[in-house]
Design a protein around this motif. Structure first.
Motif, PDB file in Angstrom:
ATOM      1  N   TYR A  54     -60.519  -1.116 -14.754  1.00 53.61           N
ATOM      2  CA  TYR A  54     -61.942  -0.864 -14.921  1.00 53.61           C
ATOM      3  C   TYR A  54     -62.182   0.635 -14.830  1.00 53.61           C
ATOM      4  N   ALA A  55     -63.333   1.043 -15.327  1.00 58.21           N
ATOM      5  CA  ALA A  55     -63.792   2.421 -15.193  1.00 58.21           C
ATOM      6  C   ALA A  55     -65.259   2.363 -14.811  1.00 58.21           C
ATOM      7  N   SER A  56     -65.809   3.485 -14.438  1.00 55.49           N
ATOM      8  CA  SER A  56     -67.226   3.517 -14.087  1.00 55.49           C
ATOM      9  C   SER A  56     -67.899   4.666 -14.811  1.00 55.49           C
ATOM     10  N   ASN A 114     -72.154   3.417 -27.338  1.00 58.58           N
ATOM     11  CA  ASN A 114     -72.670   3.136 -28.672  1.00 58.58           C
ATOM     12  C   ASN A 114     -71.507   2.959 -29.634  1.00 58.58           C
ATOM     13  N   GLY A 115     -71.780   2.411 -30.790  1.00 61.49           N
ATOM     14  CA  GLY A 115     -70.753   2.293 -31.815  1.00 61.49           C
ATOM     15  C   GLY A 115     -69.875   1.067 -31.634  1.00 61.49           C
ATOM     16  N   PHE A 116     -68.722   1.107 -32.286  1.00 60.66           N
ATOM     17  CA  PHE A 116     -67.837  -0.058 -32.362  1.00 60.66           C
ATOM     18  C   PHE A 116     -67.264  -0.472 -31.011  1.00 60.66           C
ATOM     19  N   ILE A 117     -67.173   0.444 -30.054  1.00 61.46           N
ATOM     20  CA  ILE A 117     -66.570   0.108 -28.764  1.00 61.46           C
ATOM     21  C   ILE A 117     -67.409  -0.924 -28.007  1.00 61.46           C
ATOM     22  N   LYS A 118     -68.690  -1.045 -28.353  1.00 60.44           N
ATOM     23  CA  LYS A 118     -69.556  -2.038 -27.693  1.00 60.44           C
ATOM     24  C   LYS A 118     -69.060  -3.458 -27.921  1.00 60.44           C
ATOM     25  N   GLU A 119     -68.283  -3.660 -28.985  1.00 56.79           N
ATOM     26  CA  GLU A 119     -67.746  -4.998 -29.249  1.00 56.79           C
ATOM     27  C   GLU A 119     -66.571  -5.316 -28.325  1.00 56.79           C
ATOM     28  N   GLN A 120     -65.966  -4.294 -27.722  1.00 54.35           N
ATOM     29  CA  GLN A 120     -64.765  -4.463 -26.906  1.00 54.35           C
ATOM     30  C   GLN A 120     -65.029  -4.393 -25.404  1.00 54.35           C
ATOM     31  N   ILE A 121     -66.103  -3.737 -25.015  1.00 48.69           N
ATOM     32  CA  ILE A 121     -66.353  -3.410 -23.615  1.00 48.69           C
ATOM     33  C   ILE A 121     -67.637  -4.080 -23.134  1.00 48.69           C
ATOM     34  N   VAL A 166     -69.988  -0.594 -14.354  1.00 50.90           N
ATOM     35  CA  VAL A 166     -68.544  -0.794 -14.402  1.00 50.90           C
ATOM     36  C   VAL A 166     -68.189  -1.211 -15.827  1.00 50.90           C
ATOM     37  N   PHE A 167     -67.193  -0.551 -16.398  1.00 43.20           N
ATOM     38  CA  PHE A 167     -66.736  -0.807 -17.758  1.00 43.20           C
ATOM     39  C   PHE A 167     -65.515  -1.726 -17.680  1.00 43.20           C
ATOM     40  N   LEU A 168     -65.564  -2.854 -18.392  1.00 37.69           N
ATOM     41  CA  LEU A 168     -64.463  -3.816 -18.433  1.00 37.69           C
ATOM     42  C   LEU A 168     -64.242  -4.282 -19.862  1.00 37.69           C
TER      43      LEU A 168
END
Length: 196
Positions: free
Chosen positions: A136-138, A144-151, A68-70
């Motif tokens: 949320y998303a699944s 990878n990359g910069f989005i890992k800091e947000q999610i 689950v992506f939050l």
């Protein structure tokens, strides 16, 4: 990295993000050398039938449970594991596949009763919607990359396993650039697994 390695041989490179149906069509029509898709218990039968009908091969890159992506500040972001019940009352963001009569859906979670759903056909927009809301998303949890800091990625309890892999056309031989791309995808998956 692949572009840098092959820029003496090629002037143009295309990396296209699209729907599963269009990926299969593109590889079948020789518009794309390779496509990345995943199979799960819901779509495996129809995708395997489509692959056989189009004389395409699917090669597994690994098995992945549902994540689950939050956003990092989400009320559920500190959980170690989530259940379907935990997600009740929160909006869901889903990647929009085209309507085709065939079951190519990539979203692993069901739509809950009376749930607000936001659809996008662009994964960048999906991530932007997540970072700006309590939705949320699944997915497979490959970020990878910069989005890992947000999610944050949290495993879903009792979730099905998905097989990520690449599709090639049986009428085309793998080229050095295809092999390099596959190798880089494998490296990226290994990096993602060690840092998630």
């Amino acid at each position: 990295q692949v572009v840098q390695s092959f820029q003496a041989d090629y002037q143009e490179f295309q990396l296209i993000e699209t729907t599963t149906k269009k990926i299969l069509e593109s590889v079948d029509n020789f518009e794309s050398d390779i496509g990345i898709i995943y199979l799960d218990s819901n779509n495996r039968h129809i995708l395997e039938k489509s692959l056989a009908n189009q004389d395409l091969s699917f090669t597994s890159l690994g098995e992945f449970p549902t994540q689950v992506f939050l956003r990092r500040g989400h009320p559920l972001a500190d959980r170690q594991v989530l259940t379907q019940e935990d997600l009740e009352g929160y909006p869901q963001v889903r990647f929009r596949q085209e309507k085709s009569g065939l079951h190519f859906d990539e979203d692993t979670l069901e739509v809950l009763d009376n749930q607000t759903i936001m659809y996008s056909n662009d994964r960048g927009t999906v991530m932007n919607l997540l970072t700006a809301s309590d939705a949320y998303a699944s997915g497979l949890g490959i970020v990878n990359g910069f989005i890992k800091e947000q999610i944050v990625l949290i495993p879903l309890a009792d979730s099905p396993v998905h097989t990520l892999g690449y599709v090639t056309n049986n009428k085309r031989k793998n080229t050095p650039i295809m092999e390099a791309f596959i190798a880089r995808v494998k490296e990226s998956l290994a990096e993602s697994e060690t840092t998630n």
